[in-house]
Design an enzyme around this catalytic site. Structure first.
Site, PDB file in Angstrom:
ATOM      1  N   LYS A 170       0.865  -1.185   0.000  1.00  0.00           N
ATOM      2  CA  LYS A 170       0.000   0.000   0.000  1.00  0.00           C
ATOM      3  C   LYS A 170       0.900   1.234   0.000  1.00  0.00           C
ATOM      4  O   LYS A 170       1.466   1.623   1.013  1.00  0.00           O
ATOM      5  CB  LYS A 170      -0.922   0.063   1.222  1.00  0.00           C
ATOM      6  CG  LYS A 170      -1.985   1.139   0.977  1.00  0.00           C
ATOM      7  CD  LYS A 170      -2.469   1.859   2.206  1.00  0.00           C
ATOM      8  CE  LYS A 170      -1.639   2.990   2.691  1.00  0.00           C
ATOM      9  NZ  LYS A 170      -1.591   4.209   1.849  1.00  0.00           N
ATOM     10  N   GLY A 203      -4.326   5.628   4.781  1.00  0.00           N
ATOM     11  CA  GLY A 203      -3.747   4.853   5.879  1.00  0.00           C
ATOM     12  C   GLY A 203      -4.779   4.278   6.843  1.00  0.00           C
ATOM     13  O   GLY A 203      -4.808   3.070   7.082  1.00  0.00           O
ATOM     14  N   VAL A 206      -7.203   1.589   4.441  1.00  0.00           N
ATOM     15  CA  VAL A 206      -6.547   0.471   3.748  1.00  0.00           C
ATOM     16  C   VAL A 206      -5.323  -0.018   4.540  1.00  0.00           C
ATOM     17  O   VAL A 206      -5.111  -1.218   4.706  1.00  0.00           O
ATOM     18  CB  VAL A 206      -6.163   0.894   2.314  1.00  0.00           C
ATOM     19  CG1 VAL A 206      -5.553  -0.273   1.560  1.00  0.00           C
ATOM     20  CG2 VAL A 206      -7.386   1.417   1.589  1.00  0.00           C
ATOM     21  N   GLY A 207      -4.525   0.949   5.043  1.00  0.00           N
ATOM     22  CA  GLY A 207      -3.344   0.577   5.828  1.00  0.00           C
ATOM     23  C   GLY A 207      -3.733  -0.247   7.045  1.00  0.00           C
ATOM     24  O   GLY A 207      -3.202  -1.335   7.282  1.00  0.00           O
ATOM     25  N   GLU A 245      10.444   2.200   9.970  1.00  0.00           N
ATOM     26  CA  GLU A 245      11.415   3.245   9.596  1.00  0.00           C
ATOM     27  C   GLU A 245      10.677   4.570   9.749  1.00  0.00           C
ATOM     28  O   GLU A 245       9.786   4.873   8.957  1.00  0.00           O
ATOM     29  CB  GLU A 245      11.844   3.086   8.135  1.00  0.00           C
ATOM     30  CG  GLU A 245      12.495   1.778   7.792  1.00  0.00           C
ATOM     31  CD  GLU A 245      13.933   1.701   8.253  1.00  0.00           C
ATOM     32  OE1 GLU A 245      14.488   2.728   8.680  1.00  0.00           O
ATOM     33  OE2 GLU A 245      14.487   0.600   8.201  1.00  0.00           O
ATOM     34  N   CYS A 279      13.987  11.807   5.429  1.00  0.00           N
ATOM     35  CA  CYS A 279      13.928  11.410   6.843  1.00  0.00           C
ATOM     36  C   CYS A 279      15.295  11.479   7.511  1.00  0.00           C
ATOM     37  O   CYS A 279      15.398  11.795   8.674  1.00  0.00           O
ATOM     38  CB  CYS A 279      13.340  10.023   6.965  1.00  0.00           C
ATOM     39  SG  CYS A 279      14.215   8.835   5.953  1.00  0.00           S
ATOM     40  N   GLU A 379      10.567  17.162  13.898  1.00  0.00           N
ATOM     41  CA  GLU A 379      10.908  16.987  12.488  1.00  0.00           C
ATOM     42  C   GLU A 379      10.064  17.972  11.669  1.00  0.00           C
ATOM     43  O   GLU A 379       8.838  17.927  11.720  1.00  0.00           O
ATOM     44  CB  GLU A 379      10.586  15.556  12.068  1.00  0.00           C
ATOM     45  CG  GLU A 379      10.957  15.264  10.649  1.00  0.00           C
ATOM     46  CD  GLU A 379      10.617  13.844  10.246  1.00  0.00           C
ATOM     47  OE1 GLU A 379       9.463  13.427  10.435  1.00  0.00           O
ATOM     48  OE2 GLU A 379      11.509  13.144   9.740  1.00  0.00           O
TER      49      GLU A 379
HETATM   50  P1  NAD Z   1       2.594   8.947   7.109  1.00  0.00           P
HETATM   51  O1  NAD Z   1       2.980   8.237   8.343  1.00  0.00           O
HETATM   52  O2  NAD Z   1       1.500   9.912   7.157  1.00  0.00           O
HETATM   53  O3  NAD Z   1       2.187   7.899   5.979  1.00  0.00           O
HETATM   54  C1  NAD Z   1       3.036   6.851   5.579  1.00  0.00           C
HETATM   55  C2  NAD Z   1       2.192   5.702   5.063  1.00  0.00           C
HETATM   56  O4  NAD Z   1       1.447   5.150   6.141  1.00  0.00           O
HETATM   57  C3  NAD Z   1       1.172   6.110   4.004  1.00  0.00           C
HETATM   58  O5  NAD Z   1       1.063   5.062   3.062  1.00  0.00           O
HETATM   59  C4  NAD Z   1      -0.098   6.247   4.817  1.00  0.00           C
HETATM   60  O6  NAD Z   1      -1.265   6.054   4.055  1.00  0.00           O
HETATM   61  C5  NAD Z   1       0.078   5.136   5.827  1.00  0.00           C
HETATM   62  N1  NAD Z   1      -0.643   5.306   7.090  1.00  0.00           N
HETATM   63  C6  NAD Z   1      -0.945   6.467   7.729  1.00  0.00           C
HETATM   64  N2  NAD Z   1      -1.640   6.195   8.863  1.00  0.00           N
HETATM   65  C7  NAD Z   1      -1.768   4.851   8.931  1.00  0.00           C
HETATM   66  C8  NAD Z   1      -2.392   3.964   9.856  1.00  0.00           C
HETATM   67  N3  NAD Z   1      -3.026   4.411  10.927  1.00  0.00           N
HETATM   68  N4  NAD Z   1      -2.336   2.640   9.616  1.00  0.00           N
HETATM   69  C9  NAD Z   1      -1.700   2.161   8.531  1.00  0.00           C
HETATM   70  N5  NAD Z   1      -1.109   2.942   7.610  1.00  0.00           N
HETATM   71  C10 NAD Z   1      -1.121   4.279   7.812  1.00  0.00           C
HETATM   72  O7  NAD Z   1       3.958   9.588   6.578  1.00  0.00           O
HETATM   73  P2  NAD Z   1       4.189  10.467   5.277  1.00  0.00           P
HETATM   74  O8  NAD Z   1       3.635  11.814   5.569  1.00  0.00           O
HETATM   75  O9  NAD Z   1       3.732   9.740   4.062  1.00  0.00           O
HETATM   76  O10 NAD Z   1       5.785  10.509   5.212  1.00  0.00           O
HETATM   77  C11 NAD Z   1       6.555  11.400   5.948  1.00  0.00           C
HETATM   78  C12 NAD Z   1       7.119  10.748   7.190  1.00  0.00           C
HETATM   79  O11 NAD Z   1       7.818   9.554   6.865  1.00  0.00           O
HETATM   80  C13 NAD Z   1       8.146  11.606   7.873  1.00  0.00           C
HETATM   81  O12 NAD Z   1       7.925  11.607   9.250  1.00  0.00           O
HETATM   82  C14 NAD Z   1       9.453  10.947   7.566  1.00  0.00           C
HETATM   83  O13 NAD Z   1      10.487  11.167   8.466  1.00  0.00           O
HETATM   84  C15 NAD Z   1       9.096   9.528   7.511  1.00  0.00           C
HETATM   85  N6  NAD Z   1      10.054   8.784   6.708  1.00  0.00           N
HETATM   86  C16 NAD Z   1      10.907   7.904   7.326  1.00  0.00           C
HETATM   87  C17 NAD Z   1      11.854   7.224   6.590  1.00  0.00           C
HETATM   88  C18 NAD Z   1      12.814   6.263   7.221  1.00  0.00           C
HETATM   89  O14 NAD Z   1      13.344   5.444   6.527  1.00  0.00           O
HETATM   90  N7  NAD Z   1      13.053   6.311   8.497  1.00  0.00           N
HETATM   91  C19 NAD Z   1      11.922   7.403   5.233  1.00  0.00           C
HETATM   92  C20 NAD Z   1      11.050   8.304   4.652  1.00  0.00           C
HETATM   93  C21 NAD Z   1      10.104   8.972   5.404  1.00  0.00           C
END
Ligand code: NAD
Length: 472
Positions: A170, A203, A206-207, A245, A279, A379
């Site tokens: 997803k 998220g 579907v997540g 991550e 990140c 962040e």
């Molecule tokens: P996000 O957490 O909002 O979403 C990430 C994914 O999770 C999306 O596919 C989203 O639909 C899904 N999601 C959201 N809530 C969920 C839930 N309750 N259950 C299941 N799935 C869910 O993050 P974002 O805004 O897409 O990305 C930015 C964040 O990601 C930043 O905080 C960044 O630091 C982090 N990031 C970390 C790494 C790493 O490797 N450590 C790499 C890239 C980004």
């Protein structure tokens, strides 16, 4: 315009059981550039069942055959790299000249690295009277973010498939189009039906349906710490393995013997890459107090050289942020920095001149930042660097280690042994000394609330393997 009407389930393009769609916006024009289905829990169930049914045959195939399939995915990605790069530049806003090598080139390299690893990895070893067998975990749900969308997908899908797992992906609903292109590549590569499945949507719907599903054995997640926490809670009900991550607030520690001018240029560059939406970006520049004012002057100069503009045109070094939400968030952090008394030496919260469309933010630098300020702790995920003075090495480490995160970091010094001593005391998953490059064979992941688990190289493969001890 990329219109994807169907999900990829069990080797076929399949209509969603729901009726909804999600529009995907171009970050620099704010116009709709594509559409994807808004899946339902029923779609998730279908995809998980397909992955479960395909698991036994895929996981028991010889590793060399799985390597051949990955090689074909590698070749398919290579053949479509221009299309992928343009799509990601549209979705995310990273300048095209950078997106091609970074957003697409890296996933191609990583896929290739697992082809090679499968040829040498020992899936079995003898320990005393036991045969220790490494076996695929099972059905894996991969949930990924938008900032390096294809890279973060491949960091999971390539090792999961290499390990013998089957996958339901997803992708982020904000930058999902590249994942649909990947599904086309995977289909053309002849990956057996059910081994890779793609569902799309939000998220919480579907997540969470994936995380909750009793037939999913593992969740591999990249995204925010907030969502990672929620995923851990939901996954606990069925005792799933979870790899996370998450976010970061990484520090670059400049020691007093470093060449400040070249260091500042590199740190600002690292912080502003992908408009600060990285990140592992080094977003806190820690300098000895005596070097602080000079560091601030140099950083302001470098920030001013970052041309902001259309990511499809050659001259822009900095594209837009991904979305209106993200732009608002970053601007609020900049305003908060000013309110809390940090010194704004470049940029600011107002829109950059001459850009009426697109989610642009000015490249921004704060100096005189102290550890208790919000902009030193949270962040920001935008082109915002904070400069923090320190008294001595112990103080620098206290500041560097003084956040909830522990993803990355850097040490700059003319004395590599001294830099290594400092690096060993940083509570982070990776540290770059004097600009050491990203290594796709080294483990990548976080300490503390930056998550747990590691991606890339053999460490990334091992995430998707169980140990079985067979006593003889
Ligand atoms: P996000 O957490 O909002 O979403 C990430 C994914 O999770 C999306 O596919 C989203 O639909 C899904 N999601 C959201 N809530 C969920 C839930 N309750 N259950 C299941 N799935 C869910 O993050 P974002 O805004 O897409 O990305 C930015 C964040 O990601 C930043 O905080 C960044 O630091 C982090 N990031 C970390 C790494 C790493 O490797 N450590 C790499 C890239 C980004």
């Amino acid at each position: 315009m990329h219109g994807f009407e169907k999900l990829y389930i069990n080797g076929e393009w399949t209509p969603s059981r729901g009726r909804g769609h999600i529009d995907v916006l171009n970050a620099s024009t704010e116009e709709v550039m594509g559409r994807i289905p808004e899946s339902t829990a029923e779609d998730v169930d279908l995809a998980v069942r397909a992955a479960r049914a395909a698991f036994e045959a895929w996981s028991t195939r010889p590793a060399a055959e799985r390597a051949q399939v990955l090689q074909r995915i590698h070749d398919g990605l290579t053949a479509r790299q221009d299309d992928l790069a343009k799509t990601i530049t549209g979705e995310v806003g990273m300048p095209l000249g950078l997106a091609k090598p970074i957003q697409v080139g890296t996933p191609i390299t990583v896929t290739g690295s697992y082809v090679k690893l499968l040829q040498e990895f020992a899936f079995e070893e003898q320990v005393g009277n036991s045969l220790v067998v490494r076996e695929a975990v099972g059905v894996v749900a991969c949930i990924t973010p938008w900032n390096y969308p294809l890279h973060q997908i491949i960091a999971k899908v390539a090792p999961a498939l290499a390990a013998g797992c089957t996958v339901v992906l997803k992708p982020s609903e904000v930058a999902p189009l590249n994942a649909f292109l990947l599904a086309e590549v995977i289909h053309e590569a002849g990956v057996p039906a059910g081994v890779f499945n793609l569902v799309s949507g939000t998220g919480p719907v579907v997540g969470e349906a994936l995380v909750r599903h009793p037939d999913v054995d593992m969740v591999s997640f990249t995204g925010s710490t907030r969502a990672g926490r929620r995923i851990s809670e939901v996954a606990a009900a069925t005792i799933k393995r979870v790899a996370l991550e998450l976010g970061g607030k990484s520090a670059a520690i400049v020691l007093d013997d470093a060449n400040l001018k070249s260091v500042v240029k590199r740190v600002v560059g690292s912080c502003f890459l992908n408009s600060g939406q990285t990140c592992s970006a080094h977003t806190r520049l820690l300098v000895p107090r005596a070097m602080h004012d000079e560091a601030a002057r140099l950083a302001a100069e470098v920030a001013a050289s970052f041309t902001v503009g259309d990511p499809f045109k050659g001259e822009a070094k900095l594209g837009p942020l991904i979305s209106d939400t993200q732009r608002t968030r970053v601007r609020e952090y900049i305003q908060q920095g000013v309110r809390e008394g940090a010194t704004l030496v470049a940029g600011g919260a107002e829109a950059p001149e001459g850009l009426s469309k697109g989610y642009y933010v000015k490249p921004t630098v704060f100096a005189g930042v102290t550890p208790e300020m919000t902009i030193a702790q949270e962040e920001i995920f935008g082109p915002v660097l904070v400069i923090m003075p320190y008294e001595d090495e112990d103080d620098a480490l206290r500041i560097a280690n003084g956040t909830i995160y522990g993803l990355s970091g850097a040490v700059w010094s003319n004395d590599v042994e001294r830099a290594k001593r400092v690096a060993r005391r940083m509570r982070t998953g990776q540290v770059d000394i004097n600009g050491g490059r990203f290594n796709p064979l080294a483990p990548f992941g976080g300490y503390k609330q930056s998550g747990h688990g590691r991606e890339f190289g053999r460490y990334g493969l091992e995430e998707f393997l169980e140990h079985k001890a067979v006593q003889l």
